[in-house]
Design a protein around this motif. Sequence first.
Motif, PDB file in Angstrom:
ATOM      1  N   UNK A 159       0.828  -1.204   0.000  1.00  0.00           N
ATOM      2  CA  UNK A 159       0.000   0.000   0.000  1.00  0.00           C
ATOM      3  C   UNK A 159       0.865   1.257   0.000  1.00  0.00           C
ATOM      4  N   UNK A 160       2.025   1.203   0.666  1.00  0.00           N
ATOM      5  CA  UNK A 160       2.937   2.350   0.661  1.00  0.00           C
ATOM      6  C   UNK A 160       3.502   2.609  -0.732  1.00  0.00           C
ATOM      7  N   UNK A 161       3.575   1.537  -1.559  1.00  0.00           N
ATOM      8  CA  UNK A 161       4.068   1.693  -2.921  1.00  0.00           C
ATOM      9  C   UNK A 161       2.950   1.960  -3.924  1.00  0.00           C
ATOM     10  N   UNK A 162       1.722   2.151  -3.439  1.00  0.00           N
ATOM     11  CA  UNK A 162       0.639   2.570  -4.326  1.00  0.00           C
ATOM     12  C   UNK A 162      -0.444   1.559  -4.582  1.00  0.00           C
ATOM     13  N   UNK A 163      -0.390   0.363  -3.948  1.00  0.00           N
ATOM     14  CA  UNK A 163      -1.444  -0.616  -4.151  1.00  0.00           C
ATOM     15  C   UNK A 163      -2.724  -0.147  -3.467  1.00  0.00           C
TER      16      UNK A 163
END
Length: 245
Positions: A159-163
């Motif tokens: 999620x931190x990488x955009x998921x």
Amino acid sequence: MRLHPLTSLAAAGSTAVITTAAASWPLSLAVIAAAVGLSAWCGTLRRLLPAAAAVLVPLCLSLLALHGLFFPEGLTVLASWGPARVTTEGLSFALQRAAQLSAAVLALLVFSVSVSVPDLVAALSAKGIQGRIAFVLASTLTLLPAAASRLERIRQAQEARGLVIRHGLLHRITAFRLQAVPLVSALVEEAGTRGAALEARGFGSTGPRTSYREVPDRSLERLLRILLLLAAVAAVAARLWQAGG
């Protein structure tokens, strides 16, 4: 006074066996209530309930679907859809089996969430079980919490990488597929690291072993474990005799 890990294991195992062999509604419900109450008293209820739900919900639903809809001995039909028939006898049988299964699973889960894994490893080693085997048996109790914790870290990293995980079953299944590969890879890598650490600590040696961790085993508890084992064997024998008769 804290029980010896093997005494707790014997109590949980014999309770599961006796409850299954007895096939009694009152006994199953009493064991379920006792397991939940004991877990609440020990402060492990928050760990017990999610694990129990993950195991029991799909199993109980499958029992209801199988026996509730396709019970050949059912006579009192409540509803029918082609070959599927909801019968009173089928629902009663499914609920009884679900209660037995829930009682057995909860009894074992109470042990797994409350036992001290280092004490269990030391107790098994003191009884002559090889150190590596004792570690494998005890580490199964920590596998599910470790996997859940690792999966949560993987989800946060993705999620931190955009998921973005949208609402809906299909999106969650897709997200789990993306998380399953790194989870399995991490668990395999961790297993290799643990294996190397065990070898470094002499778990593979065959000579005499000593342990800095001593778990007291009282004679009264040893007698109690024998009685629990005999009670489980007697329950199974009585069930087989009743079925044969």
